[in-house]
Write an enzyme that holds these catalytic residues in place. Structure first.
Site, mmCIF file in Angstrom:
data_model
loop_
_atom_site.group_PDB
_atom_site.id
_atom_site.type_symbol
_atom_site.label_atom_id
_atom_site.label_comp_id
_atom_site.label_asym_id
_atom_site.label_seq_id
_atom_site.Cartn_x
_atom_site.Cartn_y
_atom_site.Cartn_z
ATOM 1 N N ARG A 142 -72.654 -27.133 -12.007
ATOM 2 C CA ARG A 142 -71.258 -27.409 -11.626
ATOM 3 C C ARG A 142 -70.271 -27.224 -12.799
ATOM 4 N NH1 ARG A 142 -73.588 -27.310 -7.414
ATOM 5 N NH2 ARG A 142 -73.210 -28.662 -5.609
ATOM 6 N N SER B 144 -68.767 -33.169 -2.546
ATOM 7 C CA SER B 144 -69.277 -34.184 -3.481
ATOM 8 C C SER B 144 -68.182 -34.552 -4.466
ATOM 9 C CB SER B 144 -70.456 -33.640 -4.279
ATOM 10 O OG SER B 144 -71.498 -33.244 -3.431
ATOM 11 N N GLU C 133 -66.675 -34.377 -9.907
ATOM 12 C CA GLU C 133 -66.882 -32.929 -9.768
ATOM 13 C C GLU C 133 -65.544 -32.191 -9.629
ATOM 14 O OE1 GLU C 133 -70.138 -31.275 -7.040
ATOM 15 O OE2 GLU C 133 -68.363 -30.195 -6.393
HETATM 16 N N1 EPU Z 1 -78.516 -39.889 -0.330
HETATM 17 C C1 EPU Z 1 -78.233 -41.225 -0.148
HETATM 18 N N2 EPU Z 1 -77.135 -41.553 0.595
HETATM 19 C C2 EPU Z 1 -76.359 -40.643 1.181
HETATM 20 C C3 EPU Z 1 -76.634 -39.267 1.001
HETATM 21 C C4 EPU Z 1 -77.717 -38.923 0.225
HETATM 22 O O1 EPU Z 1 -78.930 -42.099 -0.653
HETATM 23 O O2 EPU Z 1 -75.375 -41.038 1.835
HETATM 24 C C5 EPU Z 1 -79.665 -39.532 -1.183
HETATM 25 C C6 EPU Z 1 -80.900 -39.216 -0.362
HETATM 26 O O3 EPU Z 1 -82.022 -39.716 -1.039
HETATM 27 C C7 EPU Z 1 -80.953 -37.694 -0.395
HETATM 28 C C8 EPU Z 1 -80.369 -37.413 -1.787
HETATM 29 O O4 EPU Z 1 -79.372 -38.395 -1.955
HETATM 30 O O5 EPU Z 1 -82.252 -37.218 -0.265
HETATM 31 C C9 EPU Z 1 -79.766 -36.043 -1.935
HETATM 32 O O6 EPU Z 1 -78.778 -35.829 -0.930
HETATM 33 P P1 EPU Z 1 -78.330 -34.356 -0.524
HETATM 34 O O7 EPU Z 1 -79.525 -33.531 -0.213
HETATM 35 O O8 EPU Z 1 -77.276 -34.437 0.505
HETATM 36 O O9 EPU Z 1 -77.767 -33.738 -1.857
HETATM 37 P P2 EPU Z 1 -76.782 -34.295 -2.978
HETATM 38 O O10 EPU Z 1 -77.555 -34.340 -4.246
HETATM 39 O O11 EPU Z 1 -76.120 -35.547 -2.574
HETATM 40 C C10 EPU Z 1 -76.030 -31.916 -3.744
HETATM 41 C C11 EPU Z 1 -74.744 -31.192 -4.010
HETATM 42 C C12 EPU Z 1 -74.099 -30.738 -2.708
HETATM 43 C C13 EPU Z 1 -75.069 -29.821 -1.991
HETATM 44 C C14 EPU Z 1 -76.388 -30.564 -1.746
HETATM 45 C C15 EPU Z 1 -77.464 -29.684 -1.148
HETATM 46 C C16 EPU Z 1 -73.920 -32.119 -6.085
HETATM 47 C C17 EPU Z 1 -72.887 -32.972 -6.750
HETATM 48 N N3 EPU Z 1 -73.843 -32.042 -4.758
HETATM 49 O O12 EPU Z 1 -75.701 -33.111 -3.044
HETATM 50 O O13 EPU Z 1 -72.936 -29.997 -3.038
HETATM 51 O O14 EPU Z 1 -74.537 -29.400 -0.745
HETATM 52 O O15 EPU Z 1 -76.903 -31.069 -3.011
HETATM 53 O O16 EPU Z 1 -77.922 -28.784 -2.106
HETATM 54 O O17 EPU Z 1 -74.748 -31.522 -6.758
HETATM 55 C C18 EPU Z 1 -70.589 -30.171 -3.402
HETATM 56 O O18 EPU Z 1 -70.817 -29.843 -4.575
HETATM 57 O O19 EPU Z 1 -69.429 -30.402 -2.999
HETATM 58 C C19 EPU Z 1 -71.715 -30.328 -2.487
HETATM 59 C C20 EPU Z 1 -71.561 -30.763 -1.238
#
Ligand code: EPU
Length: 338
Positions: free
Chosen positions: A164, A238, A333
């Site tokens: 990012r 995010s 972010e």
């Molecule tokens: N989780 C929670 N609560 C929630 C949502 C998620 O506890 O409300 C936990 C769960 O354990 C889940 C883990 O977080 O397994 C990861 O969640 P998710 O797969 O949705 O991914 P993320 O790490 O929260 C990142 C990116 C997203 C991208 C997704 C999928 C960042 C800051 N964000 O989110 O990017 O779509 O992975 O690859 O790295 C963005 O940058 O705007 C964005 C949406």
């Protein structure tokens, strides 16, 4: 070149918060760009270059100009046996570009379907999702150096892409107007199903050997389920980055919090910001017109009439909760204009 004095930025940021700019400048052609370069003294302290507005929070008005680069155009510029070089102007809508590439039989960015924003902003923060990031396909970035007014090009290492981040967001923030990107795509499709939820989504669609279109469809389904649609509910995806910490820090936290997700990244570890925010009880909570999405704890939303300052106050309250509980400082972010 279109110029509007005292312009509202509400429809130009995906948080849909009100902020005003002394002047809004819209570039829609190469002639506009040339005129802008020769006429305008860009000052990063006062002026802002805005892409699709999907990764910015306005917590104040802009004293100077907001510049919109809306120059569009995309084409294949070189084909070899195993790679195709695609050029897109900065004003191309990212998701439409992904769909166009799929239509051309060009693969590599299907996992990045439905990411809001414009192509020119993609390298700024090295957009990434579902196991793929722009760095995997980026060839180069074309830009104008607003210090010297010279056009320039950066190859992939020169862009200094990281999780990012890039030189355009860090050391050179406000210095370059990105005019285009080039990507190396493939005619042969190799699915990237490294993100567990993507393989699961395809399985739920009864697909075991997906086409690139089906991977794109699965990504769209996941995003639509997990992330609020910025057209309906103001948000910037995010709001925080997932913190990257040492293995020792991650091990100590994982020992204390058994359910905490920890992902290995080379010599370090990435923690889940969403998990920590939810654990602190923020998911679904509101402060004034701002709230933490009920769909995803990492997404801050505008419930309708939030100000940028209210969203920022909520973000700061979340940061201090997470810091107090886990000893981790969450980094935003989006670009915050404060
Ligand atoms: N989780 C929670 N609560 C929630 C949502 C998620 O506890 O409300 C936990 C769960 O354990 C889940 C883990 O977080 O397994 C990861 O969640 P998710 O797969 O949705 O991914 P993320 O790490 O929260 C990142 C990116 C997203 C991208 C997704 C999928 C960042 C800051 N964000 O989110 O990017 O779509 O992975 O690859 O790295 C963005 O940058 O705007 C964005 C949406």
């Amino acid at each position: 070149m279109k110029r509007i004095a005292d312009a509202s930025l509400k429809h130009l940021n995906s948080f849909s918060v009100e902020a005003r700019a002394r002047q809004l400048i819209e570039l829609t052609s190469e002639q506009d760009l040339q005129a802008f370069i020769s006429e305008h003294r860009f000052d990063a302290k006062r002026d802002v270059i805005l892409g699709g507005g999907s990764n910015i929070l306005f917590a104040r008005d802009i004293e100077g100009s907001v510049v919109l680069n809306r120059i569009t155009g995309k084409k294949i510029i070189e084909e070899s046996n195993n790679e195709t070089l695609v050029q897109a102007h900065a004003g191309e809508n990212w998701h439409k570009l992904v769909l166009w590439c799929l239509d051309q039989g060009l693969y590599g960015i299907e996992n990045l379907s439905l990411i809001p924003g414009l192509a020119g902003a993609a390298p700024m923060q090295n957009i990434g999702a579902y196991g793929v990031e722009l760095a995997d396909v980026l060839d180069s970035v074309q830009a104008v150096d607003l210090k010297s007014d010279q056009t320039c090009e950066f190859n992939l290492p020169e862009c200094q892409l990281g999780y990012r981040t890039s030189r355009f967001k860090s050391v050179d923030a406000g210095r370059y107007l990105i005019t285009g990107i080039r990507m190396r795509l493939h005619r042969t499709f190799t699915p990237n199903l490294a993100y567990k939820g993507l393989a699961e989504e395809l399985a739920s669609m009864d697909i075991d050997t997906p086409t690139a279109q089906q991977v794109s469809e699965a990504v769209i389904r996941i995003r639509q389920r997990k992330l609020p649609d910025p057209k309906a509910v103001g948000n910037a995806g995010s709001f925080f980055k997932n913190p990257v910490v040492s293995r020792e820090t991650a091990d100590a936290l994982a020992e204390k919090y058994e359910a905490m997700p920890v992902y290995q990244v080379e010599e370090e570890a990435k923690l889940s910001a969403a998990w920590m925010i939810e654990e602190c009880g923020w998911k679904g909570r509101s402060v004034g017109g701002a709230a933490v999405s009920e769909q995803h704890a990492l997404v801050l939303i505008n419930k309708g009439d939030a100000t940028g300052t209210e969203i920022l106050a909520l973000a700061e309250a979340i940061q201090s909760s997470v810091q107090n509980r886990f000893g981790i400082k969450l980094q935003p972010e989006p670009l915050i204009i404060r």
